[in-house]
Design a protein around this motif. Structure first.
Motif, PDB file in Angstrom:
ATOM      1  N   SER A  77     -18.851 -23.212 -26.803  1.00  0.00           N
ATOM      2  CA  SER A  77     -20.297 -23.424 -26.785  1.00  0.00           C
ATOM      3  C   SER A  77     -20.621 -24.622 -27.657  1.00  0.00           C
ATOM      4  N   GLY A  79     -23.563 -24.939 -28.778  1.00  0.00           N
ATOM      5  CA  GLY A  79     -24.701 -24.470 -29.548  1.00  0.00           C
ATOM      6  C   GLY A  79     -26.031 -24.750 -28.902  1.00  0.00           C
ATOM      7  N   GLU A  80     -26.007 -25.348 -27.721  1.00  0.00           N
ATOM      8  CA  GLU A  80     -27.272 -25.709 -27.079  1.00  0.00           C
ATOM      9  C   GLU A  80     -27.366 -25.245 -25.626  1.00  0.00           C
ATOM     10  N   VAL A  83     -22.193 -21.025 -22.212  1.00  0.00           N
ATOM     11  CA  VAL A  83     -20.952 -20.598 -22.845  1.00  0.00           C
ATOM     12  C   VAL A  83     -19.912 -20.429 -21.754  1.00  0.00           C
ATOM     13  N   ARG A  98     -21.893 -16.164 -27.947  1.00  0.00           N
ATOM     14  CA  ARG A  98     -23.067 -15.482 -27.395  1.00  0.00           C
ATOM     15  C   ARG A  98     -23.916 -14.838 -28.481  1.00  0.00           C
ATOM     16  N   PRO A 101     -26.388 -18.131 -30.919  1.00  0.00           N
ATOM     17  CA  PRO A 101     -26.989 -19.288 -30.242  1.00  0.00           C
ATOM     18  C   PRO A 101     -27.386 -20.347 -31.258  1.00  0.00           C
TER      19      PRO A 101
END
Length: 330
Positions: A77, A79-80, A83, A98, A101
């Motif tokens: 991920s 972070g934006e 996933v 998950r 976030p």
């Protein structure tokens, strides 16, 4: 015996500089254990990431991605956005992503390479190294060692004769000891006495507190539904404690199906679960939930747990912040 001897030699080779460890340009906090499986590393990584974020630190998570089908460095991920699947990134990194976030998660056989890749695209103040106690090729600024309260160090022997990855004496290489899954602080303190951990370093005691039931869509139903009858399954290193956790959360487990750790669920497994559940609500772990295919033929939820510290967090967290701010290792 062979594994224990190999672990001793490996530590010595790094200590003598014969094998070299890389250092990232940001501090690294490792969360790991001596015993194979069951200490609760993933929820503790999630807890620590949330806490550090609350302290104003920009955090990135580095992991191996155990049993993933991909190779090399992979963004689980950024972070934006989306996933990757558990098959691509590994079930534990996907669960971490998950649950967090806004926090990037990157996997790689070389966590140093994963860290450099993460820094190339995101501003980071600190790295969390998931399951990193044995990953000596990356230098750490703080090592947290997790030991499960009820299990301890088992028979104190390394695999295949026991549950340990390294000899018990290697607990001395940690900077803080966390006794996990404690019924109370007193039980944790008793369990800590059996771990050869240096006096004067932080020792903390934690437990996993059920928070609610989360669905495949990520929605959560707060509270676990006290007295509700359920059918449960899990694929963990040790499945029995999960059933105990469900009972402690007030759920009445009418049937339970155990699978091997990191089990890849197929159609035959799902058909068996549906048949044995007989219409009861089906509950599993969040780690298992991320491994299920999209077309599960029955409603399924997972028990979400949060880490709660019973004692010792103040000293442990102070040590972590000091290390992040450039304090020397003990």
């Amino acid at each position: 015996m062979i594994l224990g001897a190999a672990a001793r030699v490996r530590r010595l080779l790094y200590a003598w500089g014969i094998l070299s460890a890389e250092r990232l340009p940001r501090p690294v906090v490792s969360i790991g254990n001596l015993v194979m499986g069951g200490a609760g590393k993933t929820p503790h990584v999630i807890h620590l990431a949330r806490w550090l974020t609350g302290q104003g630190r920009r955090v990135g998570v580095l992991s191996r991605g155990y049993r993933r089908k991909s190779r090399g460095v992979l963004w689980v991920s950024d972070g934006e956005g989306a996933v990757v699947s558990a098959a691509e990134g590994g079930d534990e990194p996907v669960l971490i992503a998950r649950s967090l976030p806004g926090i990037p998660v990157v996997v790689g056989e070389s966590r140093a390479a994963a860290g450099r890749e993460l820094l190339s695209r995101r501003p980071i103040d600190a790295f969390l190294l998931d399951d990193g106690f044995q990953h000596l090729s990356l230098r750490r600024d703080a090592d947290l060692l997790l030991v499960e309260c009820g299990r301890g160090l088992g028979n104190r022997r390394t695999a295949p004769l026991g549950p340990l990855r390294e000899p018990p004496s290697h607990a001395r290489f940690a900077d803080a000891l966390v006794i996990t899954k404690c019924p109370d602080a007193e039980s944790g303190a008793l369990a800590a006495l059996a771990v050869p951990f240096p006096a004067g370093r932080p020792v903390a005691f934690s437990r996993l507190r059920p928070r609610g039931i989360v669905g495949k869509d990520g929605g959560i139903r707060e509270g676990a539904g006290s007295g509700e009858e359920v059918y449960a399954f899990s694929g963990l290193a040790r499945n029995a404690p999960f059933r105990d956790t469900l009972a402690a959360a007030g759920l009445r487990v009418k049937g339970f199906l155990p699978f091997p750790d990191h089990h890849a669920y197929g159609r035959r497994d799902l058909d068996r679960i549906a048949r044995e559940a007989g219409g009861l609500p089906v509950i599993t772990t969040e780690k298992d939930l991320v491994r299920l295919p999209a077309d599960v033929p029955f409603p399924v939820g997972a028990l979400r747990v949060d880490v709660e510290y019973l004692a010792g967090w103040e000293a442990t967290s102070r040590m972590i912040l000091e290390r992040l701010d450039g304090g020397s290792r003990s």
